[in-house]
Design a protein around this motif. Structure first.
Motif, PDB file in Angstrom:
ATOM      1  N   MET A  68       0.838  -1.182   0.000  1.00 23.20           N
ATOM      2  CA  MET A  68       0.000   0.000   0.000  1.00 23.20           C
ATOM      3  C   MET A  68       0.885   1.248   0.000  1.00 23.20           C
ATOM      4  SD  MET A  68      -2.984   0.705   2.678  1.00 23.20           S
ATOM      5  CE  MET A  68      -3.690   2.270   2.904  1.00 23.20           C
ATOM      6  N   LYS A  69       0.615   2.152  -0.902  1.00 18.92           N
ATOM      7  CA  LYS A  69       1.389   3.389  -1.000  1.00 18.92           C
ATOM      8  C   LYS A  69       0.930   4.394   0.038  1.00 18.92           C
ATOM      9  CE  LYS A  69       3.355   4.419  -5.425  1.00 18.92           C
ATOM     10  NZ  LYS A  69       3.248   5.221  -6.622  1.00 18.92           N
ATOM     11  N   ALA A  70       1.905   5.104   0.584  1.00 18.42           N
ATOM     12  CA  ALA A  70       1.579   6.163   1.540  1.00 18.42           C
ATOM     13  C   ALA A  70       1.032   7.374   0.796  1.00 18.42           C
ATOM     14  CB  ALA A  70       2.815   6.547   2.321  1.00 18.42           C
ATOM     15  N   LYS A  71       0.100   8.067   1.424  1.00 15.37           N
ATOM     16  CA  LYS A  71      -0.457   9.278   0.826  1.00 15.37           C
ATOM     17  C   LYS A  71       0.594  10.373   0.807  1.00 15.37           C
ATOM     18  CE  LYS A  71      -5.329  10.001   1.307  1.00 15.37           C
ATOM     19  NZ  LYS A  71      -6.369  10.650   2.091  1.00 15.37           N
ATOM     20  N   LYS A  72       0.580  11.155  -0.230  1.00 19.72           N
ATOM     21  CA  LYS A  72       1.507  12.277  -0.324  1.00 19.72           C
ATOM     22  C   LYS A  72       1.037  13.383   0.616  1.00 19.72           C
ATOM     23  CE  LYS A  72       4.107  14.567  -3.876  1.00 19.72           C
ATOM     24  NZ  LYS A  72       4.208  14.926  -5.280  1.00 19.72           N
ATOM     25  N   ARG A  73       1.983  13.941   1.383  1.00 21.80           N
ATOM     26  CA  ARG A  73       1.650  14.979   2.346  1.00 21.80           C
ATOM     27  C   ARG A  73       1.336  16.295   1.659  1.00 21.80           C
ATOM     28  NH1 ARG A  73       5.636  15.592   7.475  1.00 21.80           N
ATOM     29  NH2 ARG A  73       4.483  17.398   8.078  1.00 21.80           N
ATOM     30  N   ASN A  74       0.295  16.959   2.112  1.00 21.59           N
ATOM     31  CA  ASN A  74      -0.105  18.249   1.564  1.00 21.59           C
ATOM     32  C   ASN A  74       0.404  19.346   2.501  1.00 21.59           C
ATOM     33  OD1 ASN A  74      -1.314  20.511   0.524  1.00 21.59           O
ATOM     34  ND2 ASN A  74      -3.301  19.543   0.223  1.00 21.59           N
TER      35      ASN A  74
END
Length: 80
Positions: free
Chosen positions: A1-7
Motif C-alpha cells: 500500500m502506497k503512503a499518501k503524499k503529504r499536503n
C-alpha cells in the motif's frame, strides 16, 4: 500500500498560518533574540531555548529535543 503524499500547503494553512500560532512563534523568536542579546545563545552553537509553562531557559539541542512529549507517547490521541 502506497503512503499518501503529504499536503504541506494544507498543513501550513491549517496550523502555522493561524493568528494564535503566529503570536506564539513571534514570542519564541523574541525570547531567542533576548537570550542572544544576553550572550547565552548564538547561531550554530547547538543550543535551543526551551519554552514550558511561560518560562524559558537555554539547553543543548539534544537535551531539548529528547524530552518526552505527551503527544508522542504511546497511546496518545494525537491526529496524524
Amino acid at each position: 500500500m502506497k503512503a499518501k503524499k503529504r499536503n504541506y500547503k494544507k498543513e501550513y494553512n491549517k496550523f502555522q498560518k493561524s493568528g494564535t500560532q503566529k503570536k506564539r512563534r513571534a514570542l519564541r523568536n523574541k525570547l531567542r533574540r533576548l537570550f542572544a542579546k544576553k550572550g547565552k545563545v548564538k547561531k550554530g552553537d547547538g543550543k535551543d531555548v526551551h519554552h514550558k509553562n511561560g518560562k524559558a531557559r537555554v539547553m543543548t539541542a539534544s537535551q531539548n529535543r529528547g524530552i518526552r512529549e505527551a503527544s508522542r507517547l504511546k497511546g496518545s490521541k494525537r491526529d496524524v
